[in-house]
Scaffold this motif. Structure first.
Motif, short mmCIF file in Angstrom:
data_model
loop_
_atom_site.label_atom_id
_atom_site.label_comp_id
_atom_site.label_asym_id
_atom_site.label_seq_id
_atom_site.Cartn_x
_atom_site.Cartn_y
_atom_site.Cartn_z
N VAL A 55 31.03 -9.32 -11.36
CA VAL A 55 32.37 -9.11 -11.89
C VAL A 55 32.57 -9.84 -13.22
N ASP A 56 32.99 -9.10 -14.24
CA ASP A 56 33.41 -9.70 -15.50
C ASP A 56 34.80 -10.30 -15.28
N ILE A 57 35.17 -11.26 -16.08
CA ILE A 57 36.51 -11.86 -15.96
C ILE A 57 37.53 -11.13 -16.82
N THR A 84 30.48 -13.88 -10.80
CA THR A 84 31.20 -13.59 -12.04
C THR A 84 30.26 -13.84 -13.21
N ILE A 85 30.34 -12.94 -14.18
CA ILE A 85 29.55 -13.07 -15.40
C ILE A 85 30.54 -12.92 -16.55
N SER A 86 30.74 -14.01 -17.29
CA SER A 86 31.79 -14.02 -18.29
C SER A 86 31.37 -14.75 -19.56
N THR A 87 32.02 -14.40 -20.66
CA THR A 87 31.80 -15.13 -21.92
C THR A 87 32.52 -16.47 -21.90
N GLU A 88 33.45 -16.64 -20.98
CA GLU A 88 34.20 -17.89 -20.87
C GLU A 88 33.28 -18.97 -20.32
N ALA A 89 33.10 -20.05 -21.09
CA ALA A 89 32.11 -21.05 -20.71
C ALA A 89 32.71 -22.42 -20.35
N LEU A 104 29.25 -17.47 -7.29
CA LEU A 104 28.43 -18.02 -8.36
C LEU A 104 29.04 -17.60 -9.69
N TYR A 105 28.86 -18.45 -10.72
CA TYR A 105 29.41 -18.17 -12.04
C TYR A 105 28.28 -18.22 -13.06
N ILE A 106 28.13 -17.16 -13.84
CA ILE A 106 27.10 -17.08 -14.87
C ILE A 106 27.80 -16.81 -16.20
N VAL A 107 27.38 -17.52 -17.25
CA VAL A 107 27.94 -17.31 -18.58
C VAL A 107 27.11 -16.25 -19.31
N LEU A 115 19.59 -13.71 -13.65
CA LEU A 115 20.41 -12.68 -13.02
C LEU A 115 19.70 -12.12 -11.78
N VAL A 116 18.42 -11.81 -11.92
CA VAL A 116 17.65 -11.29 -10.78
C VAL A 116 17.56 -12.34 -9.68
#
Length: 127
Positions: A55-57, A84-89, A104-107, A115-116
């Motif tokens: 999910v993008d934010i 979540t995968i977002s540009t917000e860091a 989990l949160y990924i930038v 990612l995998v």
């Protein structure tokens, strides 16, 4: 003996990002479907059987925080792992995502190997 492919729903308003995530995950053996915002993401999650949701934010119509909150409020979606995968860091962004129900949160941009690895971890799929 490998079972059926794990299914991932990628929810992001960016066409390029959706394609990037789809390509990485499909090469790793996942089945991938896409949604363009949180509203469509909830609809797809309710009509499909997914093992993971990315999910993008920041999305129009319904952002990722709202989507996660709504998923966690529904018994049939509550237990689907969400990343979540977002540009917000900023640390606060990660805290908000986890509070909304992310596992989990990924930038962005997501490292393909990370990612995998995250998808495998969240779905219980061996390497």
């Amino acid at each position: 003996m490998a079972g059926p492919a794990k299914r991932v729903l990628v929810v992001d308003d960016g066409t390029t990002i959706r394609l990037f995530h789809r390509t990485i995950l499909e090469r790793a053996g996942f089945e991938v479907e896409e949604a363009i915002n949180g509203v469509e993401g909830i609809e797809r999650a309710l009509t499909g059987r997914f093992d993971l949701v990315l999910v993008d934010i920041n999305m129009p119509q319904m952002d990722g925080y709202t989507m996660l909150n709504r998923m966690r409020a529904r018994p049939e979606l509550r237990d689907i792992p969400a990343v979540t995968i977002s540009t917000e860091a900023a640390p606060l962004d990660e805290e908000l995502a986890l509070a909304a129900g992310a596992n989990l949160y990924i930038v962005k941009p997501a490292d393909p190997e990370a990612l995998v690895a995250a998808a495998r971890l969240m779905t219980g799929r061996a390497a």
